[in-house]
Design a protein around this motif. Structure first.
Motif, PDB file in Angstrom:
ATOM      1  N   ALA A  72       0.824  -1.212   0.000  1.00  0.00           N
ATOM      2  CA  ALA A  72       0.000   0.000   0.000  1.00  0.00           C
ATOM      3  C   ALA A  72       0.857   1.261   0.000  1.00  0.00           C
ATOM      4  O   ALA A  72       0.410   2.320  -0.459  1.00  0.00           O
ATOM      5  N   LYS A  73       2.081   1.164   0.472  1.00  0.00           N
ATOM      6  CA  LYS A  73       2.986   2.317   0.511  1.00  0.00           C
ATOM      7  C   LYS A  73       3.539   2.678  -0.864  1.00  0.00           C
ATOM      8  O   LYS A  73       4.008   3.789  -1.071  1.00  0.00           O
ATOM      9  N   VAL A  74       3.499   1.731  -1.798  1.00  0.00           N
ATOM     10  CA  VAL A  74       4.063   1.954  -3.129  1.00  0.00           C
ATOM     11  C   VAL A  74       3.159   2.900  -3.914  1.00  0.00           C
ATOM     12  O   VAL A  74       1.952   2.700  -4.025  1.00  0.00           O
ATOM     13  N   THR A  75       3.761   3.952  -4.444  1.00  0.00           N
ATOM     14  CA  THR A  75       3.027   4.930  -5.232  1.00  0.00           C
ATOM     15  C   THR A  75       2.903   4.443  -6.670  1.00  0.00           C
ATOM     16  O   THR A  75       3.898   4.045  -7.282  1.00  0.00           O
ATOM     17  N   ILE A  76       1.689   4.462  -7.184  1.00  0.00           N
ATOM     18  CA  ILE A  76       1.464   4.076  -8.580  1.00  0.00           C
ATOM     19  C   ILE A  76       0.673   5.182  -9.264  1.00  0.00           C
ATOM     20  O   ILE A  76      -0.059   5.932  -8.622  1.00  0.00           O
ATOM     21  N   LYS A  77       0.832   5.251 -10.575  1.00  0.00           N
ATOM     22  CA  LYS A  77       0.147   6.282 -11.357  1.00  0.00           C
ATOM     23  C   LYS A  77      -1.174   5.751 -11.889  1.00  0.00           C
ATOM     24  O   LYS A  77      -1.266   4.607 -12.331  1.00  0.00           O
ATOM     25  N   LYS A  78      -2.166   6.611 -11.849  1.00  0.00           N
ATOM     26  CA  LYS A  78      -3.498   6.239 -12.336  1.00  0.00           C
ATOM     27  C   LYS A  78      -3.442   5.857 -13.815  1.00  0.00           C
ATOM     28  O   LYS A  78      -4.097   4.909 -14.245  1.00  0.00           O
ATOM     29  N   ASP A  79      -2.658   6.597 -14.584  1.00  0.00           N
ATOM     30  CA  ASP A  79      -2.535   6.303 -16.017  1.00  0.00           C
ATOM     31  C   ASP A  79      -1.953   4.907 -16.257  1.00  0.00           C
ATOM     32  O   ASP A  79      -2.355   4.216 -17.183  1.00  0.00           O
ATOM     33  N   ASP A  80      -0.997   4.515 -15.406  1.00  0.00           N
ATOM     34  CA  ASP A  80      -0.398   3.191 -15.544  1.00  0.00           C
ATOM     35  C   ASP A  80      -1.423   2.095 -15.252  1.00  0.00           C
ATOM     36  O   ASP A  80      -1.467   1.072 -15.933  1.00  0.00           O
ATOM     37  N   VAL A  81      -2.242   2.329 -14.235  1.00  0.00           N
ATOM     38  CA  VAL A  81      -3.292   1.357 -13.898  1.00  0.00           C
ATOM     39  C   VAL A  81      -4.260   1.224 -15.069  1.00  0.00           C
ATOM     40  O   VAL A  81      -4.620   0.115 -15.475  1.00  0.00           O
ATOM     41  N   GLU A  82      -4.680   2.344 -15.631  1.00  0.00           N
ATOM     42  CA  GLU A  82      -5.607   2.336 -16.760  1.00  0.00           C
ATOM     43  C   GLU A  82      -5.007   1.608 -17.957  1.00  0.00           C
ATOM     44  O   GLU A  82      -5.692   0.834 -18.626  1.00  0.00           O
ATOM     45  N   LEU A  83      -3.734   1.850 -18.224  1.00  0.00           N
ATOM     46  CA  LEU A  83      -3.054   1.191 -19.340  1.00  0.00           C
ATOM     47  C   LEU A  83      -3.065  -0.327 -19.175  1.00  0.00           C
ATOM     48  O   LEU A  83      -3.431  -1.062 -20.101  1.00  0.00           O
ATOM     49  N   ILE A  84      -2.688  -0.793 -18.004  1.00  0.00           N
ATOM     50  CA  ILE A  84      -2.653  -2.238 -17.760  1.00  0.00           C
ATOM     51  C   ILE A  84      -4.057  -2.828 -17.838  1.00  0.00           C
ATOM     52  O   ILE A  84      -4.255  -3.906 -18.406  1.00  0.00           O
ATOM     53  N   MET A  85      -5.041  -2.126 -17.284  1.00  0.00           N
ATOM     54  CA  MET A  85      -6.422  -2.614 -17.347  1.00  0.00           C
ATOM     55  C   MET A  85      -6.879  -2.783 -18.788  1.00  0.00           C
ATOM     56  O   MET A  85      -7.498  -3.792 -19.139  1.00  0.00           O
ATOM     57  N   GLN A  86      -6.588  -1.805 -19.629  1.00  0.00           N
ATOM     58  CA  GLN A  86      -7.023  -1.851 -21.027  1.00  0.00           C
ATOM     59  C   GLN A  86      -6.264  -2.900 -21.824  1.00  0.00           C
ATOM     60  O   GLN A  86      -6.861  -3.672 -22.576  1.00  0.00           O
ATOM     61  N   GLU A  87      -4.953  -2.934 -21.654  1.00  0.00           N
ATOM     62  CA  GLU A  87      -4.131  -3.847 -22.450  1.00  0.00           C
ATOM     63  C   GLU A  87      -4.349  -5.308 -22.081  1.00  0.00           C
ATOM     64  O   GLU A  87      -4.389  -6.175 -22.948  1.00  0.00           O
ATOM     65  N   MET A  88      -4.488  -5.574 -20.796  1.00  0.00           N
ATOM     66  CA  MET A  88      -4.600  -6.955 -20.345  1.00  0.00           C
ATOM     67  C   MET A  88      -6.043  -7.377 -20.082  1.00  0.00           C
ATOM     68  O   MET A  88      -6.301  -8.544 -19.803  1.00  0.00           O
ATOM     69  N   GLU A  89      -6.963  -6.434 -20.164  1.00  0.00           N
ATOM     70  CA  GLU A  89      -8.386  -6.689 -19.911  1.00  0.00           C
ATOM     71  C   GLU A  89      -8.580  -7.372 -18.551  1.00  0.00           C
ATOM     72  O   GLU A  89      -9.177  -8.444 -18.447  1.00  0.00           O
TER      73      GLU A  89
END
Length: 66
Positions: free
Chosen positions: A23-40
């Motif tokens: 939970a401490k790891v910072t992630i970017k919203k855009d990166d999450v969206e990219l992975i969601m779209q690419e990997m479905e």
């Protein structure tokens, strides 16, 4: 029986500690969206894989494709 309970308690504590660290790891919203779209895949899995790889999109994608 107490050994089983102790083992379960230890596993639960380890899992909680791991979740807390992730939970401490910072992630970017855009990166999450990219992975969601690419990997479905759902958002929670995309976020988990990104956190496991410390926000590195390429490493997260590689693990998801293997």
């Amino acid at each position: 029986m107490s050994l089983i309970g102790d083992k379960h308690s230890k596993e639960t504590a380890e899992k909680a500690a791991r979740q807390k660290e992730l939970a401490k790891v910072t992630i970017k919203k855009d990166d999450v969206e990219l992975i969601m779209q690419e990997m479905e895949i759902p958002r929670n899995i995309a976020e988990l894989k990104l956190r496991e790889h410390h926000g590195n999109v390429v490493e997260a994608l590689i693990e998801l494709t293997n």
